[in-house]
Scaffold this active site. Sequence first.
Site, PDB file in Angstrom:
ATOM      1  N   ASN A   1       0.864  -1.177   0.000  1.00 45.75           N
ATOM      2  CA  ASN A   1       0.000   0.000   0.000  1.00 45.75           C
ATOM      3  C   ASN A   1       0.903   1.231   0.000  1.00 45.75           C
ATOM      4  OD1 ASN A   1      -1.806   2.038   0.473  1.00 45.75           O
ATOM      5  ND2 ASN A   1      -2.339   1.398   2.563  1.00 45.75           N
ATOM      6  N   TRP A   2       0.988   1.874  -1.160  1.00 49.51           N
ATOM      7  CA  TRP A   2       1.907   3.019  -1.275  1.00 49.51           C
ATOM      8  C   TRP A   2       1.310   4.314  -0.737  1.00 49.51           C
ATOM      9  CZ3 TRP A   2       4.588   2.336  -6.756  1.00 49.51           C
ATOM     10  CH2 TRP A   2       5.533   1.300  -6.658  1.00 49.51           C
ATOM     11  N   LYS A   3       0.044   4.287  -0.340  1.00 52.82           N
ATOM     12  CA  LYS A   3      -0.600   5.479   0.227  1.00 52.82           C
ATOM     13  C   LYS A   3      -0.372   6.690  -0.693  1.00 52.82           C
ATOM     14  CE  LYS A   3      -0.172   3.344   4.714  1.00 52.82           C
ATOM     15  NZ  LYS A   3      -0.325   3.455   6.141  1.00 52.82           N
TER      16      LYS A   3
ATOM     17  N   HIS B   1      -9.744   1.170   4.348  1.00 48.97           N
ATOM     18  CA  HIS B   1      -8.492   1.349   5.089  1.00 48.97           C
ATOM     19  C   HIS B   1      -8.742   2.288   6.270  1.00 48.97           C
ATOM     20  CE1 HIS B   1      -4.454   2.601   6.137  1.00 48.97           C
ATOM     21  NE2 HIS B   1      -4.061   1.474   5.590  1.00 48.97           N
TER      22      HIS B   1
ATOM     23  N   GLU C   1      -7.192   4.689   7.461  1.00 47.18           N
ATOM     24  CA  GLU C   1      -6.986   6.122   7.206  1.00 47.18           C
ATOM     25  C   GLU C   1      -8.211   6.726   6.518  1.00 47.18           C
ATOM     26  OE1 GLU C   1      -3.158   5.637   5.320  1.00 47.18           O
ATOM     27  OE2 GLU C   1      -2.367   5.011   7.264  1.00 47.18           O
TER      28      GLU C   1
ATOM     29  N   GLU D   1      -5.940  -4.947  10.216  1.00 45.63           N
ATOM     30  CA  GLU D   1      -4.911  -3.938  10.469  1.00 45.63           C
ATOM     31  C   GLU D   1      -5.260  -3.179  11.747  1.00 45.63           C
ATOM     32  OE1 GLU D   1      -2.671  -2.737   6.672  1.00 45.63           O
ATOM     33  OE2 GLU D   1      -4.523  -1.608   6.694  1.00 45.63           O
TER      34      GLU D   1
ATOM     35  N   GLY E   1       2.025   2.015  10.890  1.00 47.23           N
ATOM     36  CA  GLY E   1       3.026   3.072  10.849  1.00 47.23           C
ATOM     37  C   GLY E   1       3.678   3.353  12.187  1.00 47.23           C
TER      38      GLY E   1
ATOM     39  N   SER F   1       2.964  -2.387  10.441  1.00 50.68           N
ATOM     40  CA  SER F   1       4.397  -2.467  10.741  1.00 50.68           C
ATOM     41  C   SER F   1       5.039  -3.789  10.323  1.00 50.68           C
ATOM     42  CB  SER F   1       4.649  -2.173  12.226  1.00 50.68           C
ATOM     43  OG  SER F   1       4.246  -0.849  12.534  1.00 50.68           O
TER      44      SER F   1
ATOM     45  N   GLY G   1       2.643  -1.180   4.349  1.00 43.78           N
ATOM     46  CA  GLY G   1       2.694   0.237   4.017  1.00 43.78           C
ATOM     47  C   GLY G   1       4.133   0.715   3.876  1.00 43.78           C
ATOM     48  N   GLY G   2       4.677   1.282   4.952  1.00 46.82           N
ATOM     49  CA  GLY G   2       6.003   1.912   4.907  1.00 46.82           C
ATOM     50  C   GLY G   2       7.087   1.057   4.262  1.00 46.82           C
TER      51      GLY G   2
END
Length: 255
Positions: free
Chosen positions: A8-10, A94, A96, A167, A173, A212, A233-234
């Site tokens: 997930n590159w956001k 998601h 967010e 999640e 994150g 994470s 993600g990150g």
Amino acid sequence: MQLLIAANWKMYKTGEEAVSTLADLGRLLPSPPGDRQVVVFVPFTALAQAARAAGPGLALGAQNCYPAEEGAFTGEISPAMIRAAGGTWVLAGHSERRSLFRESDDFVGRKTAFALRAGLQVILCVGETLEERDSGGLRPVLERQMRGGLDGVDPAFLPSSLAVAYEPVWAIGSGRVAGREEILEAHGLIRSLLENRFGAAGRGARILYGGSVKPDNAGSVLGLDNVNGVLVGGASLRAESFSAIARAPVPGTGR
Ligand code: PGA
């Protein structure tokens, strides 16, 4: 069942940056291991370029969609537009989107059902905040999000076209991956909710863990019961770390 390894590159990477990362990924992971499916969720504006640049065995997706074919929905993107740009997957719900953009369970459910009918594969994301975990516990939150998120979903789309990602919001994150027992409990609960709703098809649907995930913890997470993939993600933003996650050996399984 193939493990689903998702990036997930956001809101990171322009089209050019996406193409460059995918080129690096193509060098480091020319084709995913046979037991794994890899999908990268890119920003809308990078999707068409990324689809042209993606190597074999790599699927692309969008991070959101609006549940209508077309219309006066300024700023929104339809599943048909995602498909036309080369995406075959979409994320729904998601955390967010739920917290920053106030998306309700009901709206997430409408998106999930609509995107499936429009021919996309969907990862429905669920997970509790720390306050929810501390106050009412995990079960009521997951039950509510799963009920809303799956309302209206045609069982014919399972198991292959729908996956659920657990999640926990406090793990996203934060560098704090959920513990073994926490993941086992949540994934077991999600599995039973899927089975209650869809029977045998719910037993075959993939449940991903996200929050994470890094190269050094991916293998042990993937080895847990009812963990059939990861949503990253990150650590997915750099080809080096994402390819290491996609290849991570799963202890004790020969995978
Ligand atoms: P993270 O994000 O891997 O950076 O924790 C996961 C996600 O938001 O999907």
